[in-house]
Design an enzyme around this catalytic site. Sequence first.
Site, PDB file in Angstrom:
ATOM      1  N   LYS A 193       1.309  -1.058  -0.573  1.00  4.11           N
ATOM      2  CA  LYS A 193      -0.148  -0.169  -0.086  1.00  4.11           C
ATOM      3  C   LYS A 193       1.106   1.280  -0.125  1.00  4.11           C
ATOM      4  O   LYS A 193       2.149   1.295   0.527  1.00  4.11           O
ATOM      5  CB  LYS A 193      -0.641  -0.126   1.090  1.00  4.11           C
ATOM      6  CG  LYS A 193      -2.088   0.348   1.510  1.00  4.11           C
ATOM      7  CD  LYS A 193      -3.182   0.214   0.501  1.00  4.11           C
ATOM      8  CE  LYS A 193      -4.365   1.033  -0.452  1.00  4.11           C
ATOM      9  NZ  LYS A 193      -5.356  -0.178  -0.077  1.00  4.11           N
TER      10      LYS A 193
HETATM   11  P1  NAD Z   1     -13.037   8.165  -2.705  1.00  2.00           P
HETATM   12  O1  NAD Z   1     -11.870   8.986  -2.293  1.00  2.00           O
HETATM   13  O2  NAD Z   1     -13.395   7.278  -4.349  1.00  2.00           O
HETATM   14  O3  NAD Z   1     -14.450   8.363  -1.774  1.00  2.00           O
HETATM   15  C1  NAD Z   1     -14.985   8.497  -0.487  1.00  2.00           C
HETATM   16  C2  NAD Z   1     -15.717   8.714  -0.053  1.00  2.00           C
HETATM   17  O4  NAD Z   1     -15.198   8.926   1.012  1.00  2.00           O
HETATM   18  C3  NAD Z   1     -16.077  10.299  -0.225  1.00  2.00           C
HETATM   19  O5  NAD Z   1     -17.833  10.593  -0.870  1.00  2.00           O
HETATM   20  C4  NAD Z   1     -15.154  11.235   0.324  1.00  2.00           C
HETATM   21  O6  NAD Z   1     -16.424  12.398   0.570  1.00  2.00           O
HETATM   22  C5  NAD Z   1     -15.741  10.345   1.616  1.00  2.00           C
HETATM   23  N1  NAD Z   1     -15.598   9.945   3.057  1.00  2.00           N
HETATM   24  C6  NAD Z   1     -14.014  10.645   3.842  1.00  2.00           C
HETATM   25  N2  NAD Z   1     -14.059  11.135   4.728  1.00  2.00           N
HETATM   26  C7  NAD Z   1     -15.236  10.791   5.147  1.00  2.00           C
HETATM   27  C8  NAD Z   1     -15.749  11.328   6.388  1.00  2.00           C
HETATM   28  N3  NAD Z   1     -14.873  11.404   7.498  1.00  2.00           N
HETATM   29  N4  NAD Z   1     -17.064  10.676   6.788  1.00  2.00           N
HETATM   30  C9  NAD Z   1     -17.796  10.257   5.346  1.00  2.00           C
HETATM   31  N5  NAD Z   1     -17.567  10.173   4.623  1.00  2.00           N
HETATM   32  C10 NAD Z   1     -16.167  10.745   4.148  1.00  2.00           C
HETATM   33  O7  NAD Z   1     -12.389   6.186  -2.254  1.00  2.00           O
HETATM   34  P2  NAD Z   1     -12.750   5.253  -2.650  1.00  2.00           P
HETATM   35  O8  NAD Z   1     -11.733   4.707  -3.610  1.00  2.00           O
HETATM   36  O9  NAD Z   1     -13.884   4.651  -2.581  1.00  2.00           O
HETATM   37  O10 NAD Z   1     -12.416   3.964  -1.459  1.00  2.00           O
HETATM   38  C11 NAD Z   1     -13.506   4.016  -0.599  1.00  2.00           C
HETATM   39  C12 NAD Z   1     -12.695   2.746   0.739  1.00  2.00           C
HETATM   40  O11 NAD Z   1     -12.641   2.122   0.185  1.00  2.00           O
HETATM   41  C13 NAD Z   1     -11.555   3.398   1.622  1.00  2.00           C
HETATM   42  O12 NAD Z   1     -11.447   2.224   2.768  1.00  2.00           O
HETATM   43  C14 NAD Z   1     -10.040   2.284   0.714  1.00  2.00           C
HETATM   44  O13 NAD Z   1      -9.170   1.329   0.891  1.00  2.00           O
HETATM   45  C15 NAD Z   1     -11.563   1.744   0.448  1.00  2.00           C
HETATM   46  N6  NAD Z   1     -11.247   0.371  -0.753  1.00  2.00           N
HETATM   47  C16 NAD Z   1     -11.264   0.730  -1.788  1.00  2.00           C
HETATM   48  C17 NAD Z   1     -11.357   0.449  -3.528  1.00  2.00           C
HETATM   49  C18 NAD Z   1     -10.863   0.735  -4.602  1.00  2.00           C
HETATM   50  O14 NAD Z   1     -10.612   0.273  -5.656  1.00  2.00           O
HETATM   51  N7  NAD Z   1     -11.052   1.964  -4.806  1.00  2.00           N
HETATM   52  C19 NAD Z   1     -10.585  -0.952  -3.199  1.00  2.00           C
HETATM   53  C20 NAD Z   1     -11.033  -1.897  -2.493  1.00  2.00           C
HETATM   54  C21 NAD Z   1     -11.570  -0.807  -0.957  1.00  2.00           C
END
Ligand code: NAD
Length: 420
Positions: free
Chosen positions: A110
């Site tokens: 990561k």
């Molecule tokens: P992203 O940046 O696209 O979206 C994050 C979202 O969370 C946004 O809507 C943001 O406004 C919101 N957010 C941030 N802080 C917040 C808070 N304090 N309260 C409420 N909302 C809040 O990120 P993503 O890629 O959708 O990732 C989200 C989660 O999923 C993370 O934990 C990431 O590690 C996990 N994840 C992502 C992927 C991927 O393919 N993108 C894969 C596996 C896991």
Amino acid sequence: MTADNATKHTSPFDEVNARIDSAAGLAGVPEEALPLLKTPYREIRVQIPLFSNGRLQQLTGYRIQHNAARGPYKGGIRYHPHVDLEEVRSLASLMTWKTALVNIPFGGAKGGVAVDPYKLSESELYDLTVTFFSRIAMILGPSRDIPAPDMGTNAKVMGWAMASYGRMNGHTPAVVTGKPLELGGSVGREDATGKGVVIVTEQWARHEGRDLKGAHVVIQGFGNVGSFAALHFEAKGAKVIAVNDIRGAIKNDRGLAIGSLMEHVKETGSVAGFKEADELDSAEILYQKCDYLVPAALGGVITGENAGRIQAAVVVEAANHPVTPEGEEGLHKAGIIMLPDLIANAGGVTVSYFEWVQNIQQFAWDAEKVAVELDRILGGAFTQVLEFSEKNGCTLRQACFALALKRVYEASRARGYIRI
Ligand code: NAD
């Protein structure tokens, strides 16, 4: 089922390691092998100078390579103000266990930069990305370490990352996944994590003799994972009744219209102000009554302190590590099922694997092949988790960690790294 023996842990990395300890007996892995399996192989911390409007900012970036016994290191890059070494370590470790659980030929890594990407202009974001990737390029490569998007990064950032690596090493699409389609990205990668969340939830519902039609869903975070999970839940006939993001929260008990909401977010940058919904206090999002609560933003949001307020039947861990061990104990006591992050959000890395395969073969798959293979790999892995949990009388999380740990241990033994 029994809950993990949760005690107070000091960091997210310690919390992941406590889950490994809790699964080691079930996996048949000797205690002496655990320190090696838990410790990251390599940790890089780099300085990133960022010049903007005549000002100089000093940022810090990390890439942590946790384990490569089963294949090249694999894991996302996060841009978020809370990024620190301990968090990146925990996320790198989770990737090792996730790739092993879905049985794709990768290890775990990561990376991240402690920065708020939403406060940067596009050209600052570009400069930051090019500098960061040029400073970690020496440990990347299609057979070494392959980054992908995570919170705060997206396909555009991955395109810049690929180009930055390519300046030193020649055109190398397979060095990063989650790229734009024009640069060798895979169809089906953008929505893969959200889609996988729904594949796993639907399989759980079927296992319990139900389907998703009419189920009430609440989602924390409406970024890549949360928004596409919402879209796929809606397509299955579920009602997404409340969502939030960093700027606000909304609710509609009849079900939010997800396509229009996604348009609204594209135009305004937030779910706040969406006309076909009522405003909700964002701090209350996790405590709405629903069938499926889907944390899809930050880690550590359900803890020993707030677990008692959760009113969902099932927590679907779309985010990485959203439930602390103390939170898990609280949910378990309340009879709330957790679909663990290791399986629930593994759709993204699975389609990243397809992207890497396509890049290496220089042959693009169509959407149908991606969908069929995603169902086969993710669905097959979750079937193994359900069977293991039933056979051993353990939680789904212990089953996930035990299956993954056994595979990484066996690969390490086969390589001669571990000779016990
Ligand atoms: P992203 O940046 O696209 O979206 C994050 C979202 O969370 C946004 O809507 C943001 O406004 C919101 N957010 C941030 N802080 C917040 C808070 N304090 N309260 C409420 N909302 C809040 O990120 P993503 O890629 O959708 O990732 C989200 C989660 O999923 C993370 O934990 C990431 O590690 C996990 N994840 C992502 C992927 C991927 O393919 N993108 C894969 C596996 C896991």
